[in-house]
Design a protein around this motif. Sequence first.
Motif: not given
Lengths: 416, 416
Positions: A36-38, B8-10, B43-45
């Motif tokens: 989900r996050r780094i 930002i970026g999957y 890329d998630d709001k």
Amino acid sequence: MQAEIISIGYELLSGHENTNASWLANQLSANGINVRRICTVGDDKNDIISSLNSAFEYSEIVITTGGLGPTADDVTKKVLCKYFDCNLVFCKSAYDNIEKLFKARGLNVTHINKKQAEIPEKARAIPNISGTAPGLWFDIDGKVLLVMPGVPSEMKMMFESFILPELKLKFKIPKIISRTVLTQGIGESYLSEVISDWEKKIPPQIKLAYLPSPCIVKLRLTVIENDGESFEHIIENLIFELNEIIGEYIYGHDNQKMEEIIGSLLSEKNLTVSFAESCTGGYLSHLLTSNPGSSEYYKGSLIAYANDIKIKELHINSQLIEEFGAVSEEVAIEMASKIKDKFKTDFAVAVTGIAGPDGGTAKKPVGTVWIAVAGKNNVSAQKFLFGENRILNITKASITALNLLRKEIIKYYYEK
Amino acid sequence: MQAEIISIGYELLSGHENTNASWLANQLSANGINVRRICTVGDDKNDIISSLNSAFEYSEIVITTGGLGPTADDVTKKVLCKYFDCNLVFCKSAYDNIEKLFKARGLNVTHINKKQAEIPEKARAIPNISGTAPGLWFDIDGKVLLVMPGVPSEMKMMFESFILPELKLKFKIPKIISRTVLTQGIGESYLSEVISDWEKKIPPQIKLAYLPSPCIVKLRLTVIENDGESFEHIIENLIFELNEIIGEYIYGHDNQKMEEIIGSLLSEKNLTVSFAESCTGGYLSHLLTSNPGSSEYYKGSLIAYANDIKIKELHINSQLIEEFGAVSEEVAIEMASKIKDKFKTDFAVAVTGIAGPDGGTAKKPVGTVWIAVAGKNNVSAQKFLFGENRILNITKASITALNLLRKEIIKYYYEK
């Protein structure tokens, strides 16, 4: 199943590259664990604790790296004792490992390294085969916190040997299906227009990502496989349809590299290749030789940067250069033909252009590149206009040249 | 002054390396802006908004990269409209830039690219010289949000040309004195032992950072300049002392690149160079030619990968290869001498080795590399043993070869 990575260390906030996080992210997502996050924070109590809090809000798996060293600036263990409200206790197995590592070097364990065997009492030690800092495994109400050292080799071994197998057992990790289509020679925005109708057919469960890098756009389709529903067939169909629309731009799939693909095509038919490079200055050769085993099919290159090397070593007619210029179809074709004959290879590629920032003219601006491919009985050249950035021009010309070579090999040896 | 970076970026969450964040962190900290945290989200709001909220809690400057592309998976602009409760509006200057870029390639602006000229009305556009996505500058109660594209070349140019100068004007950023000493040929841990006494003399206000990359360790000294106190002289003295201890390993300072240094040394004395490469496969030539203007001093290379190219094209005595092997002092020396004569240059460098993963033997394991430098009236070779990783071996051999060349040029043309 969701995970979050927390990288700890002030050096990462002042410009050190964080290769641990991308490696871990790749491992986790390839094994069906969604990252989900780094988050990268310094060796600071408050920042570490607030990252942990925010990570556990959303994720079942939280992984940290860094800050486990023996020196005063490494605070991770102290912070974890505070976070879990517990004390450091001596861990026999961790100490035995430290002693073993020291003995192997003929040394006694120093006081400072002995302290590395102390771990928060709410954790259990994860073995570190190649270093002195043990990893830590915390179980917290069905969630886990995994704490690893920042040394990449120690971290990787710990993750692969101990953490990943146990995570797979503990959590029911869903199977991930992921397929990537590799395209070259079509820009991201034009590509997205060309395939917009195709894109509308993708079921909502399947995610499409555009992954652009210079001269290459990768299209990745990903889906979480559930019981009952199978997406494998749908993805295969989507890729089949994509091939109908943009087949000419597709050079490979998934983790394939352009140089690997060319290597396989050449070695399967016992073919060889050589290059004559001008503006790419060795980068084209470097790309192909970065593939292990390239000596099987790559014989060598002449980098004819100066015109007198083109004339004396590559035997390009000096009148040709005078009449058409070194950056011309005529010279590119001659370069490819000459290197093919000289190095006695089945294929040859030549690149001549203006990488910039200087050397451009109104007729031949910076970014103008001629690429010639000499194949079985023919040689032809194409002109490209890249941009103004020298390094990007070198990169794009080299990748484009490799793809033209790939197409030529297929045309003469793989298509009936 | 504190900053936070949000990437930002999957793709960054599934293993793509985040080179933008480390580059930005380096730039910010070198300019006296403390980086508190680096956060990578998809890329998630919701994830983007919660990162923005948490970043503005602590930091005056928040910088994002990524998600500004023209395709549907890029959501950053939409999310920012939501975050700032405003609409997208057409920006003439951004459109003019897009049109200019398209015209330069002889193309008309596509509908999808026209949309890239739309920006949130609470932002102003930051020019993007080399790409179609404008950057965005938001002023919010004395804080700023800077939004940049994820394409590294576009992001870097935007940051250096527009963002950094304006940040310096807007915020009273304290003057930072930063000096970097560039070393080659000495590992990080050995280096830290050798300079440990020197390190103890550094005043607490001056921070020392070790920045290692393959074969190179950069030592950076940074201090925030206060009124009254001046550290410039102290840092100069520290560097002078460092030079006494590890001078033989120092090849340059600050932002200098090895290839730039060599380029200046050669062109100042009207000297030329050529290379004969084997295991480095073009990477050595690529490093030197990545420097603009390299055609002034670099004439070309022969990449003699196959032994028959070494024999027929470079005229290496085949008996020499038979007797000593292609990876040997004798062959390296012969390669350097032959290419120097053939290409008529003042200097020549030859590299022959075993990059791996195959080809190693007990006597010559993978990572064995011979590097020869031919100078004014002499030629000599040195043996190196790098590691097991092919790409690292190619990189290390090339950087080491450049440094040996640098030393040779200095020895014969710059030292009395």
